[in-house]
Design a protein around this motif. Structure first.
Motif, PDB file in Angstrom:
ATOM      1  N   GLY A   1       0.613  -2.435 -10.733  1.00  0.00           N
ATOM      2  CA  GLY A   1       1.457  -1.298 -10.433  1.00  0.00           C
ATOM      3  C   GLY A   1       0.585  -0.110 -10.067  1.00  0.00           C
ATOM      4  O   GLY A   1      -0.300   0.284 -10.831  1.00  0.00           O
ATOM      5  N   VAL A   2       0.817   0.460  -8.876  1.00  0.00           N
ATOM      6  CA  VAL A   2      -0.016   1.549  -8.363  1.00  0.00           C
ATOM      7  C   VAL A   2       0.744   2.856  -8.558  1.00  0.00           C
ATOM      8  O   VAL A   2       1.815   3.060  -7.972  1.00  0.00           O
ATOM      9  CB  VAL A   2      -0.357   1.340  -6.876  1.00  0.00           C
ATOM     10  CG1 VAL A   2      -1.277   2.451  -6.386  1.00  0.00           C
ATOM     11  CG2 VAL A   2      -0.998  -0.025  -6.664  1.00  0.00           C
ATOM     12  N   VAL A   3       0.189   3.741  -9.390  1.00  0.00           N
ATOM     13  CA  VAL A   3       0.795   5.046  -9.637  1.00  0.00           C
ATOM     14  C   VAL A   3       0.262   6.013  -8.575  1.00  0.00           C
ATOM     15  O   VAL A   3      -0.951   6.166  -8.406  1.00  0.00           O
ATOM     16  CB  VAL A   3       0.450   5.558 -11.047  1.00  0.00           C
ATOM     17  CG1 VAL A   3       1.095   6.923 -11.281  1.00  0.00           C
ATOM     18  CG2 VAL A   3       0.912   4.556 -12.096  1.00  0.00           C
ATOM     19  N   LYS A   4       1.178   6.672  -7.838  1.00  0.00           N
ATOM     20  CA  LYS A   4       0.815   7.589  -6.765  1.00  0.00           C
ATOM     21  C   LYS A   4       1.459   8.952  -6.987  1.00  0.00           C
ATOM     22  O   LYS A   4       2.498   9.056  -7.656  1.00  0.00           O
ATOM     23  CB  LYS A   4       1.256   7.035  -5.408  1.00  0.00           C
ATOM     24  CG  LYS A   4       0.560   5.756  -5.012  1.00  0.00           C
ATOM     25  CD  LYS A   4       1.020   5.293  -3.634  1.00  0.00           C
ATOM     26  CE  LYS A   4       0.304   4.024  -3.217  1.00  0.00           C
ATOM     27  NZ  LYS A   4       0.748   3.567  -1.874  1.00  0.00           N
ATOM     28  N   LEU A   5       0.816   9.964  -6.383  1.00  0.00           N
ATOM     29  CA  LEU A   5       1.347  11.316  -6.467  1.00  0.00           C
ATOM     30  C   LEU A   5       2.505  11.473  -5.491  1.00  0.00           C
ATOM     31  O   LEU A   5       2.419  11.074  -4.330  1.00  0.00           O
ATOM     32  CB  LEU A   5       0.241  12.331  -6.144  1.00  0.00           C
ATOM     33  CG  LEU A   5       0.614  13.802  -6.275  1.00  0.00           C
ATOM     34  CD1 LEU A   5       0.988  14.130  -7.714  1.00  0.00           C
ATOM     35  CD2 LEU A   5      -0.537  14.686  -5.800  1.00  0.00           C
ATOM     36  N   LYS A   6       3.581  12.069  -5.975  1.00  0.00           N
ATOM     37  CA  LYS A   6       4.778  12.231  -5.163  1.00  0.00           C
ATOM     38  C   LYS A   6       4.914  13.658  -4.638  1.00  0.00           C
ATOM     39  O   LYS A   6       5.382  13.868  -3.513  1.00  0.00           O
ATOM     40  CB  LYS A   6       6.002  11.848  -6.000  1.00  0.00           C
ATOM     41  CG  LYS A   6       7.299  11.764  -5.239  1.00  0.00           C
ATOM     42  CD  LYS A   6       8.407  11.273  -6.169  1.00  0.00           C
ATOM     43  CE  LYS A   6       9.732  11.147  -5.455  1.00  0.00           C
ATOM     44  NZ  LYS A   6      10.813  10.684  -6.366  1.00  0.00           N
TER      45      LYS A   6
ATOM     46  N   PRO B   1       0.187  14.485  -1.739  1.00  0.00           N
ATOM     47  CA  PRO B   1       1.182  13.437  -2.003  1.00  0.00           C
ATOM     48  C   PRO B   1       0.791  12.127  -1.324  1.00  0.00           C
ATOM     49  O   PRO B   1       0.308  12.105  -0.192  1.00  0.00           O
ATOM     50  CB  PRO B   1       2.468  14.026  -1.409  1.00  0.00           C
ATOM     51  CG  PRO B   1       2.268  15.505  -1.472  1.00  0.00           C
ATOM     52  CD  PRO B   1       0.812  15.732  -1.231  1.00  0.00           C
ATOM     53  N   GLY B   2       1.020  11.025  -2.034  1.00  0.00           N
ATOM     54  CA  GLY B   2       0.650   9.705  -1.548  1.00  0.00           C
ATOM     55  C   GLY B   2      -0.693   9.233  -2.057  1.00  0.00           C
ATOM     56  O   GLY B   2      -1.035   8.056  -1.908  1.00  0.00           O
ATOM     57  N   GLU B   3      -1.471  10.122  -2.656  1.00  0.00           N
ATOM     58  CA  GLU B   3      -2.791   9.740  -3.170  1.00  0.00           C
ATOM     59  C   GLU B   3      -2.629   8.928  -4.454  1.00  0.00           C
ATOM     60  O   GLU B   3      -1.786   9.217  -5.302  1.00  0.00           O
ATOM     61  CB  GLU B   3      -3.623  10.988  -3.417  1.00  0.00           C
ATOM     62  CG  GLU B   3      -5.064  10.698  -3.814  1.00  0.00           C
ATOM     63  CD  GLU B   3      -5.905  11.963  -3.867  1.00  0.00           C
ATOM     64  OE1 GLU B   3      -6.899  11.973  -4.604  1.00  0.00           O
ATOM     65  OE2 GLU B   3      -5.545  12.944  -3.168  1.00  0.00           O
ATOM     66  N   GLU B   4      -3.468   7.880  -4.584  1.00  0.00           N
ATOM     67  CA  GLU B   4      -3.386   6.994  -5.748  1.00  0.00           C
ATOM     68  C   GLU B   4      -3.958   7.693  -6.980  1.00  0.00           C
ATOM     69  O   GLU B   4      -5.042   8.286  -6.935  1.00  0.00           O
ATOM     70  CB  GLU B   4      -4.145   5.701  -5.473  1.00  0.00           C
ATOM     71  CG  GLU B   4      -4.113   4.710  -6.622  1.00  0.00           C
ATOM     72  CD  GLU B   4      -4.830   3.410  -6.297  1.00  0.00           C
ATOM     73  OE1 GLU B   4      -5.377   2.796  -7.242  1.00  0.00           O
ATOM     74  OE2 GLU B   4      -4.853   3.020  -5.101  1.00  0.00           O
ATOM     75  N   VAL B   5      -3.228   7.564  -8.112  1.00  0.00           N
ATOM     76  CA  VAL B   5      -3.654   8.169  -9.375  1.00  0.00           C
ATOM     77  C   VAL B   5      -4.306   7.121 -10.272  1.00  0.00           C
ATOM     78  O   VAL B   5      -5.350   7.357 -10.879  1.00  0.00           O
ATOM     79  CB  VAL B   5      -2.456   8.830 -10.079  1.00  0.00           C
ATOM     80  CG1 VAL B   5      -2.870   9.414 -11.428  1.00  0.00           C
ATOM     81  CG2 VAL B   5      -1.846   9.905  -9.192  1.00  0.00           C
TER      82      VAL B   5
END
Length: 793
Positions: free
Chosen positions: A327-332, A283-287
């Motif tokens: 827009g930065v998509v990140k893992l939740k 979690p928190g890693e950029e996708v």
């Protein structure tokens, strides 16, 4: 250009004709004296009559920038008494007199010899005089007048700045004020139109316009778009003479920039974004990133991103990078490829600041679809629970099963799992785990009172992939059993007063502690052992609150008979089965005052007080102190006796070195020195004092044993001194070594003095010194050098 020069010359000619007529008229109107006198009151009220005068001058006019070949005539001075015979001389003085303005002293004509510039100086003040040519006697009083420089249009308008910069919001309404430019003209604004300016725009149409009288620049077109064209260059002209033909002009440049307003919504350049992420991502890693373009700038172009729909709203989140406007998509949350392989998101980009004036241009937002595919990864084993909690009774036998942990391989291969305990968390090795099934067992007995909880970690690794492992915490609670008997809460010790008259008096309250938990501890029951249940001295009362009171059962205790009592007390807990222990309470018999306060519990002190009084004790202590003082003095005297016993005065000849310059003649020479100098002067006049004792009587040597002072018999002298030392009771108890320069009779040793040998011519052989070793080598070289010297000479 030629036409402008011709027009300018013609204008100057017209002005000169006009002013020639004006000068003539002015001279007729202003240079003549007033013909009308007036009355004036004197100091005492009488009326004075002023005579008419013909010598009063007001002002003359001269045109500026005259470039004719001859000096321009300014005017003429004339006095009424001038008959034209040349006897009157006209004199001109003041500003520019003789340099710029010259006068014909006969006719009074004044000419300007230089070109005048009104912008440099607008007027000159001069003084006219009329004197007798022969005697220089004033014929007229001095008359002051002004020469004014008449303006012509010789200065073009000039703007305050060569370049102007201005801003105006884009899409401003027509007529919106942008900036005001101002020009100035050095010509005379009170005469003609030389300084009357009119503004016009030369470049910048049709976007802007300028007000002719004020110089205010305004917008001329609606909806000018900054994104289409941001900067405009406008040229403004200012022209004098009211803008008519022949007027002079000046220009300035105005740079006008359109400032941004939020009139453009953000737009995504594509409708769908494709992204991928590994299921092993945390979690928190950029996708991935998306970006909506907004042509506006500054805060008008700020865009915020959000997820508004999709099946991945719970698994992903989006944040805004305001530096890149992305827009930065990140893992939740953690992903599982085996559970779900793809997700879809609907992302919205919206302006942060919206201008209500342009709300009709909206909506100021845009949406895009983001599709995210999950990539399979080789994952470590996963335990069925994030943590485990087990219980086991203390004192359980070795091999007792505590519990079981279970993990599985989430990958499709579903590899076999092996378990192990992290020995860093179980240093004492209380537990063991079955590597195949994950059962945890005890190895040794557990004691809850020593360690109530055991926190260990269990590893799970894939059989064929040792690098893939998982770890889970396991908490093991040791369940209490009643294996500890209660004991005194403290080391209790009580006292009772002897000769006490109170029966059943409580003198101490006791309590107990139990290492077991409360279920196996209180309530505590206190009692006396059955064999002393009828104790004649003390009894016990259980207070039923986990405490007990000890009471006195009789009166009249005596320290002389018994000063210490040991009372056993039995304490039982409430566990199943109950456990008990016998504890001993120490009770001392003490002396108390009338209030029952403790004075002394020492039986020996009581006996001493009965046999000896206080005075006797003080006397005994004083004797002990006196004996100690005597011992100290004796030891001090013993230490002082170790110091030298005889004190010799500084003049004792035995301690002095007496040097003579001549050599004695041997033991037979008795005249070379006085033997009396070897005698101790103190020994002659008295005895030698001692430091260690004080003699009881003064020893007087016998006269028959003392040699004469001038005796030269050294042998007799020494024998005499020996006899004195043997017979003297005050002499030191030790031998005293005294050295004298006496060699004794019959000595075969010769003299070692070099005084005599230095004065003789005899040659001695010192070669034997070479055989005495290296220490005498220097001496052998010194004495052996003589032969060498003689040979050389």
């Amino acid at each position: 250009m030629k036409e402008d020069n011709c027009l300018h010359a013609a204008l100057i000619c017209l002005v000169m004709l006009y002013y020639s007529h004006a000068v003539t008229t002015e001279k007729l109107n202003h240079t003549r004296p007033s013909l009308h006198g007036h009355h004036e009151k004197g100091k005492e009220g009488q009326v004075l009559h002023r005579s008419k005068r013909g010598w009063v001058w007001n002002q003359f006019f001269v045109i500026e920038e005259y470039t004719g070949p001859d000096p321009v005539l300014v005017g003429r001075l004339h006095s009424d008494i001038d008959s034209g015979d040349g006897n009157i001389k006209y004199i001109l003085s003041g500003e520019g007199a003789g340099i710029i303005f010259v006068i014909d002293d006969k006719s009074g004509n004044i000419h300007a010899t230089k070109t005048l510039d009104r912008e440099e100086r607008a007027q000159y003040t001069l003084t006219a005089q009329a004197v007798d040519r022969n005697t220089n006697r004033p014929l007229e009083p001095p008359s002051e007048f002004i020469v004014k420089v008449q303006d012509i249009n010789d200065n073009p308008p000039e703007f305050l700045h060569e370049n102007y910069h201005a801003n105006v919001p884009e899409r401003s309404n027509v007529g919106t004020s942008v900036i005001q430019v101002t020009a100035s003209d050095a010509d005379d604004p009170t005469y003609g139109n030389s300084a009357k300016l009119v503004y016009s725009i030369l470049e910048g149409q049709p976007y802007f316009s300028v007000e002719a009288q004020t110089g205010i620049i305004r917008t001329a077109l609606p909806n000018m778009d900054r994104e289409a064209k941001e900067e405009y260059h406008v040229v403004i002209q200012a022209k004098d003479m009211g803008g008519h033909m022949g007027g002079l002009s000046g220009t300035t440049k105005v740079t006008i920039t359109l400032t941004d307003v939020n009139d453009n919504p953000p737009k995504f350049p594509q409708s769908v974004y494709q992204m991928s992420v590994s299921e092993a991502a945390v979690p928190g890693e950029e996708v991935g990133r998306v970006k909506a373009k907004d042509p506006d700038i500054g805060e008008n172009g700020l865009v915020a991103y959000s997820i508004i729909d999709g099946d991945g709203m719970d698994m992903f989140e989006i944040t805004t990078d305001y530096e890149t406007q992305e827009g930065v998509v990140k893992l939740k949350k953690l992903l599982d490829f085996e559970t779900k392989k793809s997700y879809s998101l609907k992302v919205e980009a919206a302006n942060v600041h919206i201008d209500p004036k342009f709300i009709s241009n909206g909506p100021f937002k845009d949406t895009v679809t983001v599709k995210i595919s999950v990539e399979d990864a080789d994952e470590p084993p996963v335990f069925l629970k994030p943590s485990y909690v087990f219980e086991v009774q203390e004192n359980a036998a070795s091999g007792t099963v505590v519990g079981k942990v279970h993990a599985k391989d989430p990958d499709a291969a579903n590899s076999a799992i092996r378990y192990s305990i992290d020995r860093h968390t179980d240093l004492e090795r209380y537990f063991v785990i079955n590597a195949e099934d994950g059962n945890i067992k005890t190895i040794k007995a557990l004691d809850r009172e020593e360690i109530a909880w055991h926190n260990i970690s269990v590893f799970a690794v894939e059989v064929h992939k040792q690098h893939q492992e998982a770890k889970v915490p396991v908490a093991i609670k040791v369940v209490d059993v009643n294996d500890n008997a209660p004991k005194f809460a403290a080391a209790y010790e009580a006292f009772v007063c002897e000769n006490s008259t109170f029966l059943l008096q409580q003198f101490i309250t006791i309590s107990a502690d139990d290492k077991d938990e409360s279920a196996n501890g209180p309530r505590f029951i206190f009692s006396l052992p059955p064999e002393i249940i009828h104790n004649p001295n003390f009894t016990l009362r259980d207070n039923r609150d986990n405490t007990a009171s000890v009471l006195v059962r009789r009166e009249g205790f005596s320290r002389q008979k018994q000063d210490l009592y040991l009372l056993p007390i039995v304490i039982s807990d409430g566990g199943l089965p109950p456990m008990s222990s016998t504890n001993t309470l120490t009770i001392r018999v003490c002396g108390c005052d009338s209030n029952g306060s403790l004075l002394s519990c020492n039986a020996e002190a009581y006996i001493l007080n009965a046999g000896l009084s206080t005075g006797a004790l003080i006397a005994i202590l004083a004797c002990i102190v006196i004996l100690l003082v005597i011992v100290v003095l004796f030891v001090t005297l013993k230490r002082q006796k170790k110091e030298p016993l005889i004190v010799f005065e500084e003049e004792d000849v035995r301690e002095n070195i007496i040097t003579y310059d001549d050599e004695g003649g041997g033991e037979e020479d008795t005249e070379a020195f006085d033997i009396a100098t070897l005698q101790n002067p103190d020994g002659i006049n008295g005895f030698i004092p001692r430091k260690d004792i004080k003699p009881e009587y003064q020893y007087m040597p016998r006269p028959g044993l003392r040699p004469a002072p001038n005796s030269v018999d050294v042998d007799d002298f020494i024998n005499t001194r020996i006899q004195e030392a043997d017979n003297d009771p005050t002499a030191p108890p030790y031998d005293s070594i005294q050295i004298y320069g006496y060699e004794g009779r019959g000595s075969v040793a010769g003299s070692l003095s070099s005084l005599e040998s230095a004065t003789t011519d005899s040659d001695l052989d010192y070669d034997y010194l070479q055989n005495w070793g290296p220490r005498f080598k220097k001496l052998a070289d010194l004495y052996g050098s003589k032969d060498t010297f003689d040979d050389d000479s």
